[in-house]
Design a protein around this motif. Sequence first.
Motif, PDB file in Angstrom:
ATOM      1  N   VAL A  58       0.835  -1.027  -0.193  1.00 43.73           N
ATOM      2  CA  VAL A  58       0.116  -0.104  -0.076  1.00 43.73           C
ATOM      3  C   VAL A  58       0.931   1.174   0.213  1.00 43.73           C
ATOM      4  N   ALA A  59       0.410   2.198  -0.619  1.00 39.00           N
ATOM      5  CA  ALA A  59       1.050   3.672  -0.664  1.00 39.00           C
ATOM      6  C   ALA A  59       0.285   4.416  -0.257  1.00 39.00           C
ATOM      7  N   PHE A  60       0.496   5.660   0.285  1.00 42.68           N
ATOM      8  CA  PHE A  60      -0.387   6.629   0.696  1.00 42.68           C
ATOM      9  C   PHE A  60       0.438   7.915   0.947  1.00 42.68           C
ATOM     10  N   SER A  61      -0.271   9.183   1.240  1.00 42.34           N
ATOM     11  CA  SER A  61       0.522  10.338   1.316  1.00 42.34           C
ATOM     12  C   SER A  61       0.552  10.837   2.596  1.00 42.34           C
ATOM     13  N   ALA A  62       1.313  11.647   3.112  1.00 43.20           N
ATOM     14  CA  ALA A  62       1.495  12.535   3.823  1.00 43.20           C
ATOM     15  C   ALA A  62       1.702  13.912   3.222  1.00 43.20           C
ATOM     16  N   SER A  63       0.653  14.377   2.631  1.00 42.23           N
ATOM     17  CA  SER A  63       0.962  15.542   1.603  1.00 42.23           C
ATOM     18  C   SER A  63       1.156  17.051   2.324  1.00 42.23           C
ATOM     19  N   GLY A 460      -2.172  12.213  11.802  1.00 42.79           N
ATOM     20  CA  GLY A 460      -2.774  11.239  11.274  1.00 42.79           C
ATOM     21  C   GLY A 460      -2.169   9.796  11.481  1.00 42.79           C
ATOM     22  N   THR A 461      -2.740   8.479  11.276  1.00 44.41           N
ATOM     23  CA  THR A 461      -2.332   7.457  11.520  1.00 44.41           C
ATOM     24  C   THR A 461      -2.827   6.283  10.671  1.00 44.41           C
ATOM     25  N   VAL A 480       0.252   2.339  12.718  1.00 49.84           N
ATOM     26  CA  VAL A 480       1.551   2.797  11.971  1.00 49.84           C
ATOM     27  C   VAL A 480       1.513   4.323  12.057  1.00 49.84           C
ATOM     28  N   TRP A 481       2.519   4.896  12.809  1.00 53.65           N
ATOM     29  CA  TRP A 481       2.402   6.244  13.015  1.00 53.65           C
ATOM     30  C   TRP A 481       3.321   7.235  12.326  1.00 53.65           C
ATOM     31  N   PRO A 482       3.162   8.351  12.005  1.00 51.94           N
ATOM     32  CA  PRO A 482       4.159   9.188  11.286  1.00 51.94           C
ATOM     33  C   PRO A 482       5.648   9.046  11.476  1.00 51.94           C
ATOM     34  N   ALA A 483       5.953   9.098  12.937  1.00 53.21           N
ATOM     35  CA  ALA A 483       7.229   8.908  13.455  1.00 53.21           C
ATOM     36  C   ALA A 483       7.820   7.565  12.942  1.00 53.21           C
ATOM     37  N   ASP A 484       7.128   6.491  13.010  1.00 50.19           N
ATOM     38  CA  ASP A 484       7.389   5.302  12.493  1.00 50.19           C
ATOM     39  C   ASP A 484       8.068   5.095  11.027  1.00 50.19           C
TER      40      ASP A 484
END
Length: 501
Positions: A58-63, A460-461, A480-484
């Motif tokens: 899976v791919a996703f954004s943190a735009s 977000g998570t 799954v968290w951003p910092a991870d």
Amino acid sequence: MHKQHPYHRPRALQLALATATAAALTGGLLTFSAATASAADSTTVPAADFNGDGIGDVAFSASGAYVSGHKYAGQVVALYGTATGVSAAKRSTISQNTAGVPGTAEAGDAFGAETAYADFNGDGYDDLAVSSPHEKVGTDTDGGGLAVLWGSPSGLTGKAVTISDPATSSHDLWGKNLAAGDFDGDGKADLAVGSTSSTIYVYKGGITSGGAAGLARTTIKPPIQSGGTARGPLNLTAGDINGDGRTDLVVDGFETKTDYGWNTNYYVPGTANGLSVSAAKTLKTGIITAVGDINGDGFGDIVSGAPWDNTKLSDGTTPPDSAYGGKVNITYGSASGPASTAGISQSTGSVPGTAEKNDSFGYELDLGDINHDGYQDLVVSTAYEDLDGHADAGMVTVLYGSAQGVNTSSGAQAFAQSTPGVPGNDEKGDLFGVDVKLDDVTGDGRADLLVGSYENAGDGTITYLPSNGTKITTTGSRSVWPADAGVSTTGSPAFGANFAD
């Protein structure tokens, strides 16, 4: 899955939805919520496989992510499937500062705001088309940029090619809508690209390291509007609805030049010569669309979310095809294209929950076969569901496919962060279900559920809920968290708010 929530809400969407929330989380930038468009797909809605190991990724954004101190520069994250699902242990995190990626991370670019996957160069690894719709192009602010990141044995890399806007002075936000599919049935993945114009550019596959130069490029112009605040298509969704082996395109848009007109959708069939607007058909209302074979008849079915209420507006009109608390319209496919339509809300049969004003049932949705019975199952987000006094905490509902279509009489499931075994807690403004994805990320042939949220005021998570072979379960769930994933939580990165389709 594919899909973009509008920046300005149409007349039919005058409710407490994401406009205020998104503006607060992004400082006024446009935010894009992923569409569920199948990549070169017919009816099965396959998962992406960026590293070619046979297990879905899976791919996703943190735009909205800060990159090297640049506000809202944006990143994309790929989580690679394993026998135990997805986690941050096996991932790629890519920005415009990653070696090989076109451009440079700059404030406001929103790299990753829209994504679409397919094996564009035919090497056996899925690739990822990534837009940065607010990229400045020359003197054109918000001109927009588009790149294709190549898959490889190690997954997505910084190796990429640019697909430049062929008409920068004619529109803005190049790449704000993307959909991949084989629209002419030649076995090569094509890419449809939207902007603020009603004209959609279609690039004929395969796309290679040579980029778009030399690629056959066509345009289509469905009867949606641009100009004013309508700003071109809302979403593009690909899938084979008439079962002829060519991918069709569903275009969500507006009927007037302002987004205070009714939303309208069109089916544009694929042909041997590509997409044919002359054969387009009008569909039921909805701003979020997915395509997959729910009843197992070999034809892709069109599922559209209409998350607004059916209450009268200030001008005395009532939104069409609507229901209190939101609605999902399902138009079943046939050899001649779209056929009969059924509507589902939280007041239908045994669908979990109670229809309440501004719940936004149908805010996001996706399709995948959870129990490997040959029928695509449906996950629907009610992102603005209030739970135990927590406003807009959010909930997702799983409905199972059958020979008769979506089963609303039994077997449905509902998940929130207060569900035992689901990580986290219900909190105000989490919007659990801001995006959803059903993909097999364990390699067992059964789709697992991934849920995005605006956890922690926009950080977000991603929440992973696996299939146990017959249904979605909380056993083995994780967040799954951003910092991870190496994403900064400065500002509001909106990590996981937009899955690739």
